[in-house]
Design a protein around this motif. Sequence first.
Motif, PDB file in Angstrom:
ATOM      1  N   GLU A 164       9.929   2.848  -4.913  1.00  0.00           N
ATOM      2  CA  GLU A 164       9.104   1.903  -5.654  1.00  0.00           C
ATOM      3  C   GLU A 164       7.835   1.575  -4.870  1.00  0.00           C
ATOM      4  N   VAL A 165       6.730   1.468  -5.593  1.00  0.00           N
ATOM      5  CA  VAL A 165       5.436   1.148  -4.969  1.00  0.00           C
ATOM      6  C   VAL A 165       4.818  -0.033  -5.697  1.00  0.00           C
ATOM      7  N   TRP A 166       4.557  -1.112  -4.958  1.00  0.00           N
ATOM      8  CA  TRP A 166       3.857  -2.259  -5.536  1.00  0.00           C
ATOM      9  C   TRP A 166       2.484  -2.432  -4.916  1.00  0.00           C
ATOM     10  N   TRP A 167       2.389  -2.236  -3.627  1.00  0.00           N
ATOM     11  CA  TRP A 167       1.099  -2.377  -2.942  1.00  0.00           C
ATOM     12  C   TRP A 167       1.078  -1.398  -1.779  1.00  0.00           C
ATOM     13  N   VAL A 168       0.017  -0.595  -1.704  1.00  0.00           N
ATOM     14  CA  VAL A 168      -0.113   0.396  -0.652  1.00  0.00           C
ATOM     15  C   VAL A 168      -0.984  -0.171   0.464  1.00  0.00           C
ATOM     16  N   ASN A 169      -0.380  -0.360   1.621  1.00  0.00           N
ATOM     17  CA  ASN A 169      -1.092  -0.857   2.788  1.00  0.00           C
ATOM     18  C   ASN A 169      -1.267   0.297   3.775  1.00  0.00           C
ATOM     19  N   VAL A 196      11.714   5.122 -14.233  1.00  0.00           N
ATOM     20  CA  VAL A 196      12.600   5.983 -13.468  1.00  0.00           C
ATOM     21  C   VAL A 196      13.256   5.118 -12.398  1.00  0.00           C
ATOM     22  N   PRO A 197      14.573   5.161 -12.261  1.00  0.00           N
ATOM     23  CA  PRO A 197      15.250   4.318 -11.262  1.00  0.00           C
ATOM     24  C   PRO A 197      14.757   4.619  -9.844  1.00  0.00           C
ATOM     25  N   THR A 198      14.572   3.576  -9.056  1.00  0.00           N
ATOM     26  CA  THR A 198      14.159   3.733  -7.666  1.00  0.00           C
ATOM     27  C   THR A 198      15.250   3.232  -6.738  1.00  0.00           C
ATOM     28  N   SER A 199      15.384   3.913  -5.597  1.00  0.00           N
ATOM     29  CA  SER A 199      16.403   3.525  -4.627  1.00  0.00           C
ATOM     30  C   SER A 199      15.798   3.126  -3.293  1.00  0.00           C
ATOM     31  N   GLY A 200      14.494   3.145  -3.206  1.00  0.00           N
ATOM     32  CA  GLY A 200      13.819   2.773  -1.968  1.00  0.00           C
ATOM     33  C   GLY A 200      12.515   2.074  -2.259  1.00  0.00           C
ATOM     34  N   SER A 201      11.888   1.539  -1.225  1.00  0.00           N
ATOM     35  CA  SER A 201      10.632   0.817  -1.379  1.00  0.00           C
ATOM     36  C   SER A 201       9.615   1.338  -0.371  1.00  0.00           C
ATOM     37  N   PHE A 202       8.476   1.792  -0.875  1.00  0.00           N
ATOM     38  CA  PHE A 202       7.415   2.338  -0.027  1.00  0.00           C
ATOM     39  C   PHE A 202       6.801   1.219   0.811  1.00  0.00           C
ATOM     40  N   GLY A 203       6.718   1.451   2.122  1.00  0.00           N
ATOM     41  CA  GLY A 203       6.243   0.407   3.028  1.00  0.00           C
ATOM     42  C   GLY A 203       4.885   0.678   3.634  1.00  0.00           C
ATOM     43  N   GLY A 204       4.028   1.392   2.930  1.00  0.00           N
ATOM     44  CA  GLY A 204       2.696   1.676   3.450  1.00  0.00           C
ATOM     45  C   GLY A 204       2.682   2.921   4.306  1.00  0.00           C
ATOM     46  N   VAL A 205       1.528   3.191   4.932  1.00  0.00           N
ATOM     47  CA  VAL A 205       1.383   4.407   5.732  1.00  0.00           C
ATOM     48  C   VAL A 205       0.539   4.119   6.968  1.00  0.00           C
ATOM     49  N   ALA A 206       0.940   4.682   8.090  1.00  0.00           N
ATOM     50  CA  ALA A 206       0.188   4.591   9.340  1.00  0.00           C
ATOM     51  C   ALA A 206      -0.541   5.911   9.564  1.00  0.00           C
ATOM     52  N   VAL A 207      -1.839   5.835   9.833  1.00  0.00           N
ATOM     53  CA  VAL A 207      -2.678   7.022   9.978  1.00  0.00           C
ATOM     54  C   VAL A 207      -3.083   7.184  11.435  1.00  0.00           C
TER      55      VAL A 207
END
Length: 249
Positions: free
Chosen positions: A35-40, A78-89
């Motif tokens: 699941e994605v709500w806010w991309v940091n 679509v069912p989600t089983s995880g939560s996206f926690g942003g990305v480190a570059v």
Amino acid sequence: MKITASAIGLLAAIPSVLGIWPIPRTLKEGSSNSEVWWVNITPSGNVGPIVSGAIQRYQDIINKESFQSPVTWNVTQVPTSGSFGGVAVSVENTNDALNLETDESYTLDIPVSGQATLKAKTPYGALRGLETLSQLVVSNGASKAIRNTPIHIEDSPFFPHRGLQIDTSRNYLSVSMIKRTLDAMSYNKMNVLHWHIVDSQSWPVESKTFPDLQKNGAYSAKETYSHVQVKDIIQYAKNRGIRVIPEFD
């Protein structure tokens, strides 16, 4: 419109590679959806000004794009089983030199839950990885998701020269139109703009040495490019990993 359970299962099974352009060299993915709500997007260490600007730009692109379905639609997520926690570059070398030998490779790892990592050898590899990330975030009913996680991508261009030509001597393009073209090129990971800027039809670019060329040779006083505008276009392109090659006839 209503999506059935069987259709949802089919959507979940579609490989992520089909949503990435150009298709990456290597892609490994799982069977979960995050699941994605806010991309940091955050820098890991010194990434340089090119990547710093891209981080803000891609945060805006991803987070401001609305996937809210019209109220008349009945869309099941679509069912989600995880939560996206942003990305480190992270970038190995912040040198922003851009030429045919520039390394544009990157590695992107997205877990089912938690923070993703994007690693590149140069700022321009990071730009291509951020574009891939933006393509992976897709509509999921009234929210967003990254499908088929965990995802591991190792990618680099097949061709060192991936270009487009514009001809402003015969068909004047405003600065905003040229920038819009550069945006579109960056979304397709292209890296060269061949700018056929003058020809016998018109001379729209400012000349300090021969000012009458622009004064008498442009289609009109409004259809010209100052030195400041040309420099602005070149920097705008570089910020997107694109070299500008001018042609003067």
